[in-house]
Design a protein around this motif. Structure first.
Motif, PDB file in Angstrom:
ATOM      1  N   THR A  34       0.870  -1.164   0.000  1.00 14.97           N
ATOM      2  CA  THR A  34       0.000   0.000   0.000  1.00 14.97           C
ATOM      3  C   THR A  34       0.909   1.216   0.000  1.00 14.97           C
ATOM      4  O   THR A  34       2.122   1.078   0.158  1.00 14.97           O
ATOM      5  N   PRO A  35       0.365   2.406  -0.122  1.00 11.48           N
ATOM      6  CA  PRO A  35       1.238   3.584  -0.062  1.00 11.48           C
ATOM      7  C   PRO A  35       1.918   3.765   1.300  1.00 11.48           C
ATOM      8  O   PRO A  35       2.883   4.493   1.419  1.00 11.48           O
ATOM      9  N   PHE A  36       1.432   3.067   2.330  1.00 10.67           N
ATOM     10  CA  PHE A  36       1.937   3.315   3.672  1.00 10.67           C
ATOM     11  C   PHE A  36       2.734   2.170   4.281  1.00 10.67           C
ATOM     12  O   PHE A  36       3.509   2.383   5.194  1.00 10.67           O
ATOM     13  N   PHE A  37       2.534   0.940   3.835  1.00  9.12           N
ATOM     14  CA  PHE A  37       3.362  -0.150   4.315  1.00  9.12           C
ATOM     15  C   PHE A  37       3.416  -1.264   3.278  1.00  9.12           C
ATOM     16  O   PHE A  37       2.578  -1.336   2.389  1.00  9.12           O
ATOM     17  N   LYS A  38       4.434  -2.108   3.431  1.00 10.41           N
ATOM     18  CA  LYS A  38       4.652  -3.182   2.470  1.00 10.41           C
ATOM     19  C   LYS A  38       4.937  -4.461   3.241  1.00 10.41           C
ATOM     20  O   LYS A  38       5.759  -4.479   4.148  1.00 10.41           O
ATOM     21  N   VAL A 153       2.506   3.993  10.928  1.00 12.48           N
ATOM     22  CA  VAL A 153       3.779   3.538  11.487  1.00 12.48           C
ATOM     23  C   VAL A 153       3.609   2.339  12.433  1.00 12.48           C
ATOM     24  O   VAL A 153       4.347   1.357  12.314  1.00 12.48           O
ATOM     25  N   PRO A 154       2.642   2.345  13.353  1.00 14.03           N
ATOM     26  CA  PRO A 154       2.503   1.152  14.212  1.00 14.03           C
ATOM     27  C   PRO A 154       2.230  -0.130  13.420  1.00 14.03           C
ATOM     28  O   PRO A 154       2.816  -1.181  13.713  1.00 14.03           O
ATOM     29  N   ALA A 155       1.396  -0.050  12.402  1.00 16.98           N
ATOM     30  CA  ALA A 155       1.111  -1.228  11.573  1.00 16.98           C
ATOM     31  C   ALA A 155       2.367  -1.664  10.827  1.00 16.98           C
ATOM     32  O   ALA A 155       2.598  -2.874  10.636  1.00 16.98           O
ATOM     33  N   ARG A 156       3.189  -0.728  10.415  1.00 25.15           N
ATOM     34  CA  ARG A 156       4.421  -1.046   9.712  1.00 25.15           C
ATOM     35  C   ARG A 156       5.410  -1.777  10.633  1.00 25.15           C
ATOM     36  O   ARG A 156       6.109  -2.691  10.210  1.00 25.15           O
ATOM     37  N   PHE A 157       5.456  -1.380  11.914  1.00 26.72           N
ATOM     38  CA  PHE A 157       6.319  -2.078  12.865  1.00 26.72           C
ATOM     39  C   PHE A 157       5.832  -3.510  13.080  1.00 26.72           C
ATOM     40  O   PHE A 157       6.639  -4.443  13.102  1.00 26.72           O
ATOM     41  N   VAL A 158       4.534  -3.685  13.209  1.00 28.73           N
ATOM     42  CA  VAL A 158       3.971  -5.025  13.409  1.00 28.73           C
ATOM     43  C   VAL A 158       4.257  -5.907  12.195  1.00 28.73           C
ATOM     44  O   VAL A 158       4.713  -7.054  12.343  1.00 28.73           O
ATOM     45  N   SER A 159       4.005  -5.390  10.997  1.00 33.58           N
ATOM     46  CA  SER A 159       4.255  -6.207   9.798  1.00 33.58           C
ATOM     47  C   SER A 159       5.746  -6.500   9.644  1.00 33.58           C
ATOM     48  O   SER A 159       6.125  -7.600   9.227  1.00 33.58           O
ATOM     49  N   GLY A 160       6.603  -5.553   9.997  1.00 36.10           N
ATOM     50  CA  GLY A 160       8.051  -5.775   9.916  1.00 36.10           C
ATOM     51  C   GLY A 160       8.530  -6.852  10.870  1.00 36.10           C
ATOM     52  O   GLY A 160       9.331  -7.718  10.495  1.00 36.10           O
ATOM     53  N   VAL A 161       8.020  -6.831  12.095  1.00 34.23           N
ATOM     54  CA  VAL A 161       8.415  -7.839  13.081  1.00 34.23           C
ATOM     55  C   VAL A 161       7.878  -9.213  12.678  1.00 34.23           C
ATOM     56  O   VAL A 161       8.590 -10.219  12.754  1.00 34.23           O
ATOM     57  N   CYS A 162       6.641  -9.264  12.224  1.00 31.02           N
ATOM     58  CA  CYS A 162       6.060 -10.547  11.781  1.00 31.02           C
ATOM     59  C   CYS A 162       6.842 -11.115  10.599  1.00 31.02           C
ATOM     60  O   CYS A 162       7.148 -12.314  10.563  1.00 31.02           O
ATOM     61  N   THR A 163       7.177 -10.273   9.655  1.00 33.60           N
ATOM     62  CA  THR A 163       7.970 -10.721   8.500  1.00 33.60           C
ATOM     63  C   THR A 163       9.341 -11.208   8.953  1.00 33.60           C
ATOM     64  O   THR A 163       9.842 -12.221   8.448  1.00 33.60           O
ATOM     65  N   ALA A 164       9.954 -10.513   9.916  1.00 28.30           N
ATOM     66  CA  ALA A 164      11.271 -10.915  10.414  1.00 28.30           C
ATOM     67  C   ALA A 164      11.220 -12.295  11.062  1.00 28.30           C
ATOM     68  O   ALA A 164      12.128 -13.112  10.863  1.00 28.30           O
ATOM     69  N   VAL A 165      10.163 -12.570  11.799  1.00 32.94           N
ATOM     70  CA  VAL A 165      10.020 -13.886  12.432  1.00 32.94           C
ATOM     71  C   VAL A 165       9.872 -14.971  11.374  1.00 32.94           C
ATOM     72  O   VAL A 165      10.515 -16.027  11.448  1.00 32.94           O
ATOM     73  N   VAL A 166       9.058 -14.715  10.354  1.00 36.76           N
ATOM     74  CA  VAL A 166       8.865 -15.701   9.283  1.00 36.76           C
ATOM     75  C   VAL A 166      10.169 -15.909   8.516  1.00 36.76           C
ATOM     76  O   VAL A 166      10.563 -17.052   8.228  1.00 36.76           O
ATOM     77  N   VAL A 167      10.859 -14.832   8.190  1.00 34.84           N
ATOM     78  CA  VAL A 167      12.116 -14.927   7.433  1.00 34.84           C
ATOM     79  C   VAL A 167      13.171 -15.691   8.235  1.00 34.84           C
ATOM     80  O   VAL A 167      13.861 -16.562   7.695  1.00 34.84           O
TER      81      VAL A 167
END
Length: 188
Positions: A34-38, A153-167
């Motif tokens: 989205t324009p705000f998070f990936k 920004v809070p949603a971006r931190f959550v998605s980043g941490v979740c992606t990091a755990v999966v990766v």
């Protein structure tokens, strides 16, 4: 340069090129943007490069891969491309530095799950901070509002941490399998 060093250099360059291509493909095909998070698995090759080769090689995969994503994707080459190609390198620098630090102590980061998850999560958080700074700089350059982006920004931190755990969950057994198969014999 000896034959062994030449082999290692050629192997490293070929592997990094493949990881860059993998990053581009994963970012451009398997992602929600989205324009705000990936939400993307483009960080998988960056973490692999950082764990296998170190922070500089991982950062090279991140910067070159993100440059290609920016140029080939919907944004093209713009005055803000330089702002956007650096944040993914932060993840590689954090994970790669942790890997090198442990390797010097005779331990592999991927063999220590808690530390590997911690390094990947720290890298994701710092990458999200870098991306947020990039969004702010982009808003200054393009005279747009940063307020709407700041709300995500809070949603971006959550998605980043979740992606990091999966990766991290994918990378640890993958690297163990690659080492056992002998594919990485020239990387060490």
């Amino acid at each position: 340069m000896t034959k062994t060093q030449q082999k290692k250099l050629a192997y490293t360059l070929c592997t990094l090129a493949l990881l860059i291509a993998m990053m581009v493909l994963l970012t451009m095909t398997i992602s929600i943007q989205t324009p705000f998070f990936k939400l993307s698995f483009g960080s998988l090759p960056v973490v692999l490069a950082a764990l296998l080769f170190g922070p500089l090689e991982g950062a090279a995969v991140a910067v070159l891969g993100e440059f290609l994503v920016q140029v080939l994707g919907p944004y093209g080459l713009t005055q803000t491309t330089i702002i956007w190609i650096w944040p993914p390198a932060v993840r590689a620098l954090v994970v790669g530095s942790a890997a090198v630090w442990l390797r010097r102590r005779g331990v592999r980061l991927e063999s220590r799950p808690a530390l590997c998850y911690g390094a990947c999560i720290a890298g994701a958080i710092l990458t999200t901070i870098s991306n947020t700074v990039g969004m702010w700089l982009d808003s200054l350059v393009n005279y747009t509002s940063f307020t709407a982006a700041a709300l995500w920004v809070p949603a971006r931190f959550v998605s980043g941490v979740c992606t990091a755990v999966v990766v991290a969950t994918i990378c640890m057994p993958l690297i163990h399998s690659l080492r056992r198969s002998g594919v990485l014999r020239h990387a060490e």
